[in-house]
Design a protein around this motif. Structure first.
Motif, short mmCIF file in Angstrom:
data_model
loop_
_atom_site.label_atom_id
_atom_site.label_comp_id
_atom_site.label_asym_id
_atom_site.label_seq_id
_atom_site.Cartn_x
_atom_site.Cartn_y
_atom_site.Cartn_z
N VAL A 53 0.74 -1.13 0.02
CA VAL A 53 -0.08 -0.13 -0.12
C VAL A 53 1.04 1.27 0.10
N GLY A 54 0.52 2.23 -0.86
CA GLY A 54 1.32 3.37 -0.97
C GLY A 54 0.80 4.58 -0.72
N LEU A 55 1.40 5.51 -0.29
CA LEU A 55 0.66 7.01 0.07
C LEU A 55 1.78 7.97 -0.25
N ILE A 56 1.41 8.88 -1.05
CA ILE A 56 2.32 9.85 -1.47
C ILE A 56 1.57 11.26 -1.63
N SER A 57 1.84 12.14 -0.54
CA SER A 57 0.97 13.20 -0.02
C SER A 57 1.59 14.29 0.68
N ARG A 58 1.20 15.61 0.58
CA ARG A 58 1.29 16.26 1.62
C ARG A 58 0.67 15.92 2.96
N LEU A 59 1.29 15.99 4.05
CA LEU A 59 0.90 15.52 5.33
C LEU A 59 -0.31 16.57 5.89
N THR A 60 -1.39 16.59 5.29
CA THR A 60 -2.44 17.62 6.21
C THR A 60 -3.78 16.91 6.06
N ASP A 61 -4.89 17.57 6.77
CA ASP A 61 -6.07 17.05 6.97
C ASP A 61 -6.94 16.63 5.61
N GLN A 62 -6.55 17.88 4.87
CA GLN A 62 -7.40 17.82 3.71
C GLN A 62 -6.98 16.57 2.75
N LYS A 63 -5.75 15.79 2.77
CA LYS A 63 -5.65 14.59 2.19
C LYS A 63 -6.22 13.37 2.70
N GLY A 64 -7.04 13.56 3.65
CA GLY A 64 -7.66 12.62 4.38
C GLY A 64 -6.78 11.55 5.40
N LEU A 65 -5.75 12.17 5.88
CA LEU A 65 -5.01 11.31 6.78
C LEU A 65 -5.48 11.09 7.87
N ALA A 91 8.53 4.77 6.67
CA ALA A 91 7.91 6.28 6.57
C ALA A 91 9.11 7.11 6.03
N ASN A 92 8.60 7.58 4.78
CA ASN A 92 9.73 8.66 4.40
C ASN A 92 9.44 9.97 4.54
N ILE A 93 9.72 10.52 5.46
CA ILE A 93 9.26 11.84 5.92
C ILE A 93 10.04 13.01 5.18
N MET A 94 9.91 13.10 3.92
CA MET A 94 10.62 13.79 2.94
C MET A 94 9.91 13.75 1.47
N TYR A 95 10.35 14.71 0.65
CA TYR A 95 9.94 14.23 -0.81
C TYR A 95 10.87 13.91 -1.68
N SER A 96 11.12 12.88 -2.28
CA SER A 96 11.88 12.40 -3.44
C SER A 96 10.87 12.26 -4.47
N ASP A 97 11.66 12.77 -5.94
CA ASP A 97 10.85 12.44 -7.03
C ASP A 97 11.33 10.89 -7.31
N GLU A 98 12.49 10.53 -6.99
CA GLU A 98 13.01 9.34 -7.41
C GLU A 98 12.34 8.35 -6.56
N ALA A 118 9.47 8.63 -5.12
CA ALA A 118 8.02 8.63 -5.53
C ALA A 118 7.69 7.49 -6.58
N ARG A 119 8.47 7.77 -7.91
CA ARG A 119 8.26 7.14 -8.92
C ARG A 119 8.63 5.52 -8.72
N LYS A 120 9.56 5.22 -7.90
CA LYS A 120 9.90 3.85 -7.46
C LYS A 120 8.69 3.39 -6.75
N LEU A 121 7.92 4.13 -5.84
CA LEU A 121 6.96 3.59 -5.13
C LEU A 121 5.55 3.38 -5.93
N TYR A 122 5.42 4.30 -7.03
CA TYR A 122 4.41 3.95 -8.19
C TYR A 122 4.55 2.74 -8.88
#
Length: 481
Positions: free
Chosen positions: A300-312, A356-363, A365-369
Motif C-alpha cells: 500500500v502506497g501513500l504519496i502526499s502532503r501530510l495535511t487533513d485535506q488529504k484524508g490522513l 515512513a519517508n518523511i521527505m519528498y523525493s521524486d525518485e 516516489a516514482r519507484k513507489l508508483y
C-alpha cells in the motif's frame, strides 16, 4: 493563435505543487497542436543555476506600482526550452529571497507587482496574445489590470483572459485600503460586485469577476465549488458566474512519466510486461526501504502532503487494521508535524512492514508508483489530483474518495461486468476507507486474473495533456469567436 501562460510556478524551474506541472506540461501539449504558446513567471532566486545560466537578458524598464512614488525595476529574461519560450520577470526586492511563497502580507505585493508587470512586459517583447491564461490567485489580477488601468492599450483591444482555479482555498486576501494602495485600482474595483468580499479585497474573486472565462481542474470540482461545503465562502460568486465556469480535468506529461523509459525505476516495463516489471520493482523497493523482501506482500502506497485535506485522519483511524501479516505500507511526504510523528511511530511499531519517508523525493516516489499495488488518495476534497493519474500510468491502482477530480478519473471496479480502473468510496468515513482497502486486497489475493485486467486498463488509459489540451483549445476558440 497566440497564448500566454502566467503563473507563480512552472516545472522544471520552480515547483511546490500541481500548478507547476500544469504550467510545465499544458503549454507543450498546446504547442503540439500548432499554437504559439509562451510562459511568464517571476525570476526567483531558488531557480536552479543551470537554468539561470541559460537565460538571456532582454531589457529592463521602470514601472509605478500603486501609491508608491518610486518606480519599480522590471527586468526581462528569456529562455527557450523544449520549443517553448519562457519569460522571467526580474526584481531583486521581490524575488531574490526565500521560496515562491513566504507570508501573505509580502506575497500580495510580490504578486500584484507580477500581475501588472506581465501586461507591461508584453509590448516590450512584442508579443500580443489572443488569450492570456492566468493561474490561481497569484495571477488573478491580470484580468483586472487588463480591464482597468490597461483598458485603452492595444493589448486590451484583442486579448481575452482565461482564469484557472487550481485550489479555491487560497485566495489572496487583504484589507481594501492596503490593496488599493498597492494596486492603484480605481475605487469601483473595491465594490461588492468586484473585488470586495466579506469586507476584504479578494484577489481570486477579482480574477473570477474580470476574466472572460473561468476554468477549474475537473468537472466535479467545478460543480462542488458552487456549494457551501466546497465554496470557501465564494460559492455565491461562483454560482452567479456559472455561465462562464468550465471544468477540465488535468493531465500528466506522458513523456516524462513513462514506466517504459523512466530511468529512475529499478526495471522498466509497459502494458505488455507489467506483471514481471512491477514485481521486480516491488522486490527492489522492499529491499531499499528495509521491508521484508517478498513478492507476495500487498504493498500500500501513500504519496502526499501530510495535511487533513488529504484524508490522513481517515488513514490514522484505520491503519492498524490494514497492517496484517500480508500487507506492507510505504509513505512519502512532509507536512503537519503530528502526522510526520505518527508515521514515524508507525514504522517503529511495525518494523519490516512500514517505511515512513518523511521527505519528498521524486525518485523514491516514482519507484513507489512502480512497486505499489494500490495508492491511497482518500482526500476530504481534491480539485483534480495528480496522484491517481500517476498511479494509473505506473499500474498502481488508486483507492480514492469520490470527490473532485478523483471522482471524474477513477472508475470503481465492478466485478460483475469486469470494468473499472481503481477503487472508490463516497462518504468521508474511516470505515468506508477500510472496507474499500480490504475489498481491493480480496481481489488481489483471490482473483489475480481480474486484478491484472484492472491494472491493464489503468496503464492503457489516456490521461495525457493531449486530451485535456484539446478541451482548452475549444475554450480559447470559443472566446475568440
Amino acid at each position: 493563435m497566440k497564448v500566454l501562460f502566467a503563473g507563480s510556478e512552472c516545472y522544471p524551474f520552480v515547483k511546490t505543487g500541481g500548478l507547476a506541472d500544469v504550467m510545465g506540461a499544458l503549454p507543450k501539449a498546446l504547442k503540439a497542436e500548432g499554437i504559439d504558446v509562451r510562459v511568464i513567471l517571476p525570476k526567483y532566486a531558488c531557480i536552479a543555476d543551470k537554468y539561470k545560466e541559460q537565460m538571456e537578458y532582454v531589457t529592463h524598464f521602470y514601472m509605478r506600482l500603486g501609491a508608491n512614488p518610486f518606480e519599480k525595476y522590471v527586468g526581462i529574461m528569456t529562455l527557450e526550452l523544449d520549443g517553448i519560450t519562457y519569460y522571467f520577470i526580474d526584481n531583486e526586492d521581490y524575488y531574490s529571497y526565500g521560496s515562491p511563497y513566504t507570508d501573505m502580507y509580502n506575497d500580495i505585493e510580490r504578486y500584484v507587482f507580477f500581475c501588472k508587470a506581465v501586461l507591461a512586459v508584453l509590448p516590450v517583447v512584442d508579443f500580443y496574445p489572443d488569450i492570456i491564461h492566468c493561474h490561481d490567485w497569484q495571477a488573478a489580477l491580470i484580468p483586472v489590470y487588463l480591464r482597468t488601468l490597461f483598458k485603452d492599450t492595444p493589448l486590451a483591444q484583442n486579448a481575452k483572459t482565461v482564469f484557472t482555479i487550481h485550489n479555491l482555498k487560497f485566495q489572496g486576501i487583504h484589507g481594501p485600503h492596503y490593496m488599493q494602495s498597492v494596486t492603484g485600482f480605481p475605487n469601483y474595483v473595491f465594490g461588492m460586485d468586484d473585488m470586495l468580499h466579506n469586507n476584504d479585497a479578494n484577489m481570486l474573486k477579482g480574477g473570477i469577476v474580470y476574466s472572460d472565462m473561468v476554468t477549474t481542474v475537473s468537472e466535479t470540482y467545478a460543480w462542488e465549488i458552487t456549494t457551501p461545503e466546497y465554496g470557501e465562502t465564494l460559492e455565491g460568486v461562483l454560482s452567479f458566474y456559472q455561465y462562464k465556469l468550465v471544468g477540465i480535468v488535468n493531465g500528466i506529461d506522458y513523456e516524462v512519466y513513462d514506466p517504459a523509459t523512466d530511468k529512475k525505476l529499478f526495471k522498466n516495463y509497459s502494458s505488455k510486461d507489467f506483471v514481471t516489471g512491477k514485481r521486480e520493482n516491488k522486490l527492489k523497493l522492499q529491499e531499499e526501504c528495509g521491508l521484508e523482501v517478498n513478492q507476495d506482500k500487498f504493498v500500500v502506497g501513500l504519496i502526499s502532503r501530510l495535511t487533513d485535506q488529504k484524508g490522513l485522519d481517515l488513514v490514522a483511524a484505520i491503519i492498524d487494521n490494514v497492517l496484517d501479516d500480508n500487507t506492507q505500507f510505504i509513505i512519502i511526504g512532509t507536512g503537519d508535524p503530528w502526522y510526520e510523528n505518527m508515521f514515524r511511530d508507525l514504522e517503529a511499531r511495525y518494523k519490516g512492514r512500514v517505511c515512513a519517508n518523511i521527505m519528498y523525493s521524486d525518485e523514491r516516489a516514482r519507484k513507489l508508483y512502480a512497486a505499489a499495488d494500490i495508492m491511497l488518495v482518500p482526500s476530504r476534497f481534491e480539485p483534480c489530483g495528480l496522484t491517481q493519474l500517476m498511479s494509473f500510468r505506473y499500474g498502481a491502482l488508486p483507492v480514492v474518495r469520490e470527490t473532485g477530480g478523483l471522482k471524474d478519473t477513477v472508475q470503481p471496479y465492478n466485478e460483475f461486468d469486469e470494468t473499472g480502473n481503481g477503487f472508490s468510496f463516497d462518504r468521508y468515513d474511516p470505515g468506508l476507507l477500510l472496507n474499500t482497502i480490504n475489498y481491493a486486497k480480496t481481489i488481489y489475493f483471490t482473483r489475480q486474473k481480474s486484478w491484472r485486467s484492472i491494472v491493464r486498463r489503468a496503464i492503457t488509459a489516456d490521461y495525457s495533456w493531449k486530451v485535456s489540451g484539446k478541451k482548452y483549445i475549444e475554450v480559447y476558440e470559443q472566446l475568440m469567436q
